[in-house]
Design a protein around this motif. Structure first.
Motif, short mmCIF file in Angstrom:
data_model
loop_
_atom_site.label_atom_id
_atom_site.label_comp_id
_atom_site.label_asym_id
_atom_site.label_seq_id
_atom_site.Cartn_x
_atom_site.Cartn_y
_atom_site.Cartn_z
N CYS A 41 52.34 1.10 -53.82
CA CYS A 41 53.53 1.09 -52.96
C CYS A 41 54.11 -0.32 -52.78
O CYS A 41 53.37 -1.30 -52.72
CB CYS A 41 53.21 1.65 -51.57
SG CYS A 41 52.70 3.38 -51.56
N VAL A 67 52.76 -7.51 -47.95
CA VAL A 67 54.20 -7.33 -47.77
C VAL A 67 54.93 -7.93 -48.96
O VAL A 67 54.76 -9.11 -49.28
CB VAL A 67 54.68 -7.97 -46.45
CG1 VAL A 67 56.19 -7.80 -46.29
CG2 VAL A 67 53.95 -7.34 -45.26
N ALA A 96 51.88 -6.35 -40.16
CA ALA A 96 51.47 -5.66 -41.38
C ALA A 96 50.32 -6.42 -42.06
O ALA A 96 49.33 -5.81 -42.49
CB ALA A 96 52.66 -5.53 -42.34
N VAL A 148 55.84 -2.61 -50.07
CA VAL A 148 55.88 -2.65 -48.60
C VAL A 148 56.99 -3.61 -48.17
O VAL A 148 57.04 -4.75 -48.61
CB VAL A 148 54.53 -3.10 -48.02
CG1 VAL A 148 54.62 -3.26 -46.51
CG2 VAL A 148 53.43 -2.10 -48.39
N ILE A 150 53.99 0.14 -37.76
CA ILE A 150 52.86 -0.29 -38.60
C ILE A 150 51.54 0.15 -38.00
O ILE A 150 50.66 0.68 -38.70
CB ILE A 150 52.89 -1.82 -38.81
CG1 ILE A 150 54.14 -2.21 -39.61
CG2 ILE A 150 51.62 -2.30 -39.52
CD1 ILE A 150 54.55 -3.65 -39.46
N LEU A 172 47.68 3.20 -51.24
CA LEU A 172 48.82 2.34 -50.96
C LEU A 172 49.04 1.30 -52.05
O LEU A 172 50.04 0.58 -52.03
CB LEU A 172 48.63 1.61 -49.62
CG LEU A 172 48.29 2.47 -48.40
CD1 LEU A 172 48.12 1.57 -47.17
CD2 LEU A 172 49.34 3.52 -48.15
N LEU A 203 47.97 -5.02 -44.91
CA LEU A 203 49.00 -4.66 -45.89
C LEU A 203 49.54 -5.91 -46.58
O LEU A 203 49.69 -6.96 -45.95
CB LEU A 203 50.16 -3.94 -45.21
CG LEU A 203 49.90 -2.52 -44.70
CD1 LEU A 203 51.07 -2.04 -43.85
CD2 LEU A 203 49.65 -1.57 -45.86
N CYS A 232 59.17 -5.11 -44.66
CA CYS A 232 59.24 -5.23 -43.20
C CYS A 232 60.60 -5.82 -42.82
O CYS A 232 61.14 -6.66 -43.53
CB CYS A 232 58.14 -6.14 -42.69
SG CYS A 232 56.49 -5.43 -42.89
N LEU A 261 57.44 1.73 -48.77
CA LEU A 261 57.13 1.91 -47.36
C LEU A 261 57.92 0.88 -46.56
O LEU A 261 57.76 -0.32 -46.76
CB LEU A 261 55.63 1.71 -47.11
CG LEU A 261 54.67 2.52 -47.99
CD1 LEU A 261 53.23 2.10 -47.73
CD2 LEU A 261 54.84 4.02 -47.73
#
Length: 258
Positions: A214, A234, A227, A216, A195, A211, A232, A218, A187
């Protein structure tokens, strides 16, 4: 494909709209990934208000104009009459923004080393004199960090909203389907707005658990903070805040065995 930065045939969410997704998708393919375009952000010009029309008529009265993205450049020029020159000196954040202006025949006078508002301000402040007039065209969700910092220095700032940001309706169903099926591996997020729009869909459909597998990524620290605020984790963020460097940071994270 660049072997040292291979994305290992993983599916990569591209959060940009069609007009800005192609170069991003091409980079993913060249780095060995599979791009999946799900626009999480789209832009539409505002109606030309009296303030905007007066600002355009008074361009010659400004010392500087600051563009923070290529979307801002494209939208701003859509309001200008053909052949109308930008008389102020031009400052930008980012190489892509500079390229958009150069393509339109403009000369860019200032580009910072660091492509975020904080870095821009630190580097740009020495170029600003007290009482100088600075124009900042922007989107409706843009931060006011730059204008606040420049006003502290004594500059006279005019911020004018020229576009609105929204979540494309057609993206919602596609994102829900792909997250439900766990068919997105990576992502990527290119702004705080992407976001916010992403997490709104995740929360509305209780997809948080989807998620966990996944990676992530940025594009920079402002998006990374957003995020993390939205819950989330990161995994990757580049030192230079471009899409290409973001993809390299993802590949490096994967290759290290993250």
């Amino acid at each position: 494909m660049i072997p040292a930065h291979s994305l290992q045939n993983k599916t990569v969410m591209i959060p940009r709209g069609k007009a800005h997704a192609k170069s991003f998708s091409d980079l993913v393919k060249r780095n060995g990934g599979i791009p999946v375009e799900i626009p999480l952000i789209a832009f539409q010009p505002v109606k030309a208000s009296e303030k905007l029309l007066k600002t355009l008529a008074d361009l010659h009265t400004y010392n500087w104009i600051i563009f923070t993205s290529n979307v801002t450049v494209e939208t701003f020029y859509s309001f200008l009459k053909k052949g109308q020159a930008l008389l102020p000196k031009i400052a930008v954040i980012g190489e892509k923004t500079k390229e958009a202006l150069v393509d339109m025949g403009e000369k860019v006078d200032f580009v910072p080393e660091e492509y975020v508002a904080e870095g821009f301000v630190d580097e740009f402040l020495p170029h600003v004199k007290q009482g100088e007039r600075i124009l900042i065209p922007k989107g409706n969700l843009a931060r006011d960090y730059i204008s606040a910092a420049l006003m502290e220095k004594g500059a006279i700032i005019n911020e004018v909203i020229i576009y609105e940001t929204y979540l494309p309706e057609e993206s919602k169903g596609k994102l829900v389907k792909m997250l439900t099926e766990e068919s997105l591996d990576i992502l990527t997020f290119t702004s705080p707005s992407t976001i916010d729009h992403f997490m709104k869909i995740v929360e509305e459909h209780n997809l948080g658990s989807k998620l966990e597998h996944c990676i992530v990524a940025c594009i920079g620290p402002v998006s990374k903070r957003k995020a993390e605020q939205r819950g989330l984790k990161v995994h990757a963020m580049p030192e230079k805040y471009t899409v290409e460097e973001m993809l390299k940071s993802v590949a490096n994270f994967m290759n290290i065995g993250g």
